[in-house]
Design an enzyme around this catalytic site. Sequence first.
Site, PDB file in Angstrom:
ATOM      1  CG  ASP A   1      36.259 -70.158  52.544  1.00  0.00           C
ATOM      2  OD1 ASP A   1      35.166 -69.583  52.692  1.00  0.00           O
ATOM      3  OD2 ASP A   1      37.033 -69.883  51.627  1.00  0.00           O
TER       4      ASP A   1
ATOM      5  CG  ASN B   1      45.971 -66.505  45.122  1.00  0.00           C
ATOM      6  OD1 ASN B   1      44.788 -66.805  44.945  1.00  0.00           O
ATOM      7  ND2 ASN B   1      46.596 -66.687  46.278  1.00  0.00           N
TER       8      ASN B   1
ATOM      9  CG  HIS C   1      42.255 -68.141  46.654  1.00  0.00           C
ATOM     10  ND1 HIS C   1      42.899 -67.417  47.642  1.00  0.00           N
ATOM     11  CD2 HIS C   1      41.058 -67.519  46.482  1.00  0.00           C
ATOM     12  CE1 HIS C   1      42.123 -66.433  48.027  1.00  0.00           C
ATOM     13  NE2 HIS C   1      40.998 -66.467  47.346  1.00  0.00           N
TER      14      HIS C   1
ATOM     15  CD  GLU D   1      45.761 -68.925  49.385  1.00  0.00           C
ATOM     16  OE1 GLU D   1      45.425 -68.660  48.219  1.00  0.00           O
ATOM     17  OE2 GLU D   1      45.794 -68.064  50.291  1.00  0.00           O
TER      18      GLU D   1
HETATM   19  C1  F6R Z   1      35.235 -66.886  50.000  1.00  0.00           C
HETATM   20  C2  F6R Z   1      36.282 -67.622  49.300  1.00  0.00           C
HETATM   21  C3  F6R Z   1      37.308 -66.949  48.438  1.00  0.00           C
HETATM   22  C4  F6R Z   1      36.767 -65.796  47.601  1.00  0.00           C
HETATM   23  C5  F6R Z   1      37.882 -65.169  46.752  1.00  0.00           C
HETATM   24  C6  F6R Z   1      37.399 -63.963  45.968  1.00  0.00           C
HETATM   25  O1  F6R Z   1      34.404 -67.762  50.728  1.00  0.00           O
HETATM   26  O2  F6R Z   1      36.340 -68.795  49.437  1.00  0.00           O
HETATM   27  O3  F6R Z   1      37.876 -67.910  47.595  1.00  0.00           O
HETATM   28  O4  F6R Z   1      35.738 -66.245  46.776  1.00  0.00           O
HETATM   29  O5  F6R Z   1      38.939 -64.783  47.582  1.00  0.00           O
HETATM   30  O6  F6R Z   1      37.072 -62.946  46.867  1.00  0.00           O
HETATM   31  P1  F6R Z   1      36.321 -61.617  46.419  1.00  0.00           P
HETATM   32  O7  F6R Z   1      34.986 -62.022  45.922  1.00  0.00           O
HETATM   33  O8  F6R Z   1      36.215 -60.790  47.677  1.00  0.00           O
HETATM   34  O9  F6R Z   1      37.166 -60.993  45.365  1.00  0.00           O
END
Ligand code: F6R
Length: 246
Positions: free
Chosen positions: A68, A137, A139, A144
């Site tokens: 992303d 959450n 995702h 989401e």
């Molecule tokens: C990042 C992504 C997100 C993260 C998720 C967890 O490219 O796609 O889905 O993997 O938000 O983030 P952290 O590792 O910072 O807790």
Amino acid sequence: MMKIIRAKDYKDMSRKAANIISAQVIMKPDCVLGLATGSSPVGTYRQLIEWYEKGDLDFGDVTTVNLDEYRGLSAENEQSYAWFMHHNFFDYVNINPDRTYLPDGMNPDAKRECTRYEEVIREVGGVDLQLLGLGHNGHIGFNEPGEEFGTLTHCVDLQESTIEANKRFFDSADEVPRQAYTMGIQTIMMARKILLIVSGEGKADIVKRAFFGPVVPQVPASILQMHPDVTIVADEAALSKCDCQE
Ligand code: F6R
């Protein structure tokens, strides 16, 4: 099939994840790695860099596609995921920058950008191993809760909880972009193998809901239960709410 590997802590999780990625690169030097940003993979990238410096790993033929990118941020913006990837990984290994792909946050034509990115993934032959983090959450990527499962790369409105979680990287929550381009759930599910890493007590509830609860769009990561080859490397704190002793 879902395999859960228990790690002691963040460092142990990172080493185990880096081992799995190394194995992939050794088995197929011209593989396609799907990559993620955020706090979870930083240690994994650091470990891979260390092994590369020791001469144990060669990324010369590897292609990468990231999950992303924030919409509206250029690769030069320090908060962009492109910048993150360069400064946490790409710039320290012998990966060919021309073969590192991310969605282009600066393409204002969302529909075009999403179609282009799906085409990139198809042209490189699909993802061999997709690395994922897990949002509080539920995702994965920026898919989401509540979105349907059948999505390809698309433009999403970030939820308030995601903006809150990610504001730590910005001066204030106001500066967090409100939209992002993300691989869809279907795009992620097409990866031949998936490696999800998760650490910390703050994720214990969502780990339980995602991997030991029902498969529902309200918990996007729960769909991974249906993927034929998923490895989850989780530390003890992240597993603390599951009865999943191995
Ligand atoms: C990042 C992504 C997100 C993260 C998720 C967890 O490219 O796609 O889905 O993997 O938000 O983030 P952290 O590792 O910072 O807790």
